[in-house]
Design an enzyme around this catalytic site. Sequence first.
Site, PDB file in Angstrom:
ATOM      1  N   HIS A  17       7.192 -67.788  36.114  1.00  0.00           N
ATOM      2  CA  HIS A  17       5.810 -67.522  35.692  1.00  0.00           C
ATOM      3  C   HIS A  17       4.994 -66.978  36.873  1.00  0.00           C
ATOM      4  CE1 HIS A  17       6.620 -70.941  32.636  1.00  0.00           C
ATOM      5  NE2 HIS A  17       6.621 -69.815  31.962  1.00  0.00           N
ATOM      6  N   LYS A  41       5.557 -77.522  19.944  1.00  0.00           N
ATOM      7  CA  LYS A  41       6.414 -77.870  21.071  1.00  0.00           C
ATOM      8  C   LYS A  41       6.043 -79.246  21.599  1.00  0.00           C
ATOM      9  CE  LYS A  41       7.696 -73.402  23.080  1.00  0.00           C
ATOM     10  NZ  LYS A  41       7.630 -72.563  24.269  1.00  0.00           N
ATOM     11  N   ARG A  90      12.531 -62.084  29.553  1.00  0.00           N
ATOM     12  CA  ARG A  90      13.780 -62.377  30.268  1.00  0.00           C
ATOM     13  C   ARG A  90      14.993 -61.789  29.586  1.00  0.00           C
ATOM     14  NH1 ARG A  90      12.403 -68.565  29.998  1.00  0.00           N
ATOM     15  NH2 ARG A  90      11.433 -67.631  28.195  1.00  0.00           N
TER      16      ARG A  90
HETATM   17  P1  ADP Z   1       5.362 -69.936  25.433  1.00  0.00           P
HETATM   18  O1  ADP Z   1       5.464 -71.370  25.048  1.00  0.00           O
HETATM   19  O2  ADP Z   1       4.112 -69.277  24.961  1.00  0.00           O
HETATM   20  O3  ADP Z   1       6.588 -69.116  25.176  1.00  0.00           O
HETATM   21  P2  ADP Z   1       6.074 -70.242  28.222  1.00  0.00           P
HETATM   22  O4  ADP Z   1       5.296 -71.160  29.095  1.00  0.00           O
HETATM   23  O5  ADP Z   1       7.452 -70.664  27.848  1.00  0.00           O
HETATM   24  O6  ADP Z   1       5.142 -69.988  26.980  1.00  0.00           O
HETATM   25  O7  ADP Z   1       6.146 -68.792  28.861  1.00  0.00           O
HETATM   26  C1  ADP Z   1       5.008 -68.011  29.094  1.00  0.00           C
HETATM   27  C2  ADP Z   1       5.408 -66.568  29.359  1.00  0.00           C
HETATM   28  O8  ADP Z   1       6.180 -66.491  30.539  1.00  0.00           O
HETATM   29  C3  ADP Z   1       6.279 -65.962  28.269  1.00  0.00           C
HETATM   30  O9  ADP Z   1       5.928 -64.595  28.130  1.00  0.00           O
HETATM   31  C4  ADP Z   1       7.670 -66.098  28.802  1.00  0.00           C
HETATM   32  O10 ADP Z   1       8.534 -65.106  28.278  1.00  0.00           O
HETATM   33  C5  ADP Z   1       7.420 -65.866  30.273  1.00  0.00           C
HETATM   34  N1  ADP Z   1       8.435 -66.463  31.131  1.00  0.00           N
HETATM   35  C6  ADP Z   1       8.953 -67.700  31.076  1.00  0.00           C
HETATM   36  N2  ADP Z   1       9.882 -67.895  32.038  1.00  0.00           N
HETATM   37  C7  ADP Z   1       9.965 -66.728  32.723  1.00  0.00           C
HETATM   38  C8  ADP Z   1      10.766 -66.262  33.817  1.00  0.00           C
HETATM   39  N3  ADP Z   1      11.682 -67.042  34.385  1.00  0.00           N
HETATM   40  N4  ADP Z   1      10.562 -64.999  34.234  1.00  0.00           N
HETATM   41  C9  ADP Z   1       9.650 -64.214  33.641  1.00  0.00           C
HETATM   42  N5  ADP Z   1       8.882 -64.568  32.601  1.00  0.00           N
HETATM   43  C10 ADP Z   1       9.032 -65.813  32.146  1.00  0.00           C
END
Ligand code: ADP
Length: 148
Positions: A17, A41, A90
């Site tokens: 992130h 979630k 990803r």
């Molecule tokens: P959500 O619950 O809305 O999917 P997340 O907290 O899981 O939110 O992720 C927020 C954003 O960050 C999403 O667009 C996700 O694809 C992206 N993301 C999560 N992990 C990574 C990573 N390792 N590299 C790049 N982007 C990521």
Amino acid sequence: MKRAIFPGSFDPFTIGHHDIVMRGLEIFDEIIIGIGHNYNKREVFPIADRLAAIQRAYNKESRVRVEVYDGLTVDFAAEHQAQFILRGVRSTLDFEYERNIAEANKQLSGIETVLLYTRPEYAHISSTLVRDLHSHGKDIAAYIPDTK
Ligand code: ADP
């Protein structure tokens, strides 16, 4: 002034992130990280802890703000006069998921979504992985932005 929101559950906020935010700062003047309450979630890290940890990570970066929101992401964006939603991709799985949300948000409010590909070395990192390690007593420091 180009302002983007970066919405997510961030349970917890990972170096993946963080990488998206830092690269987003090359494109946008300001980024507001929105920690969304996602009722579908199960939440592991308390919302107050997530907020504090992310704020700590960006306390020297005046162009990044962090807020908690509930409700629709497009409403959160409108409240902050953000013209863009920033998200990370990803995998093809992420791609399909993001495409649907981006399309819905575009139709709802006209807001544009900007997707950045993850760096390959972070492609395997997910909040789910970090939560699993944490629940089994493993040290997760390597996956969390360094806030020291
Ligand atoms: P959500 O619950 O809305 O999917 P997340 O907290 O899981 O939110 O992720 C927020 C954003 O960050 C999403 O667009 C996700 O694809 C992206 N993301 C999560 N992990 C990574 C990573 N390792 N590299 C790049 N982007 C990521």
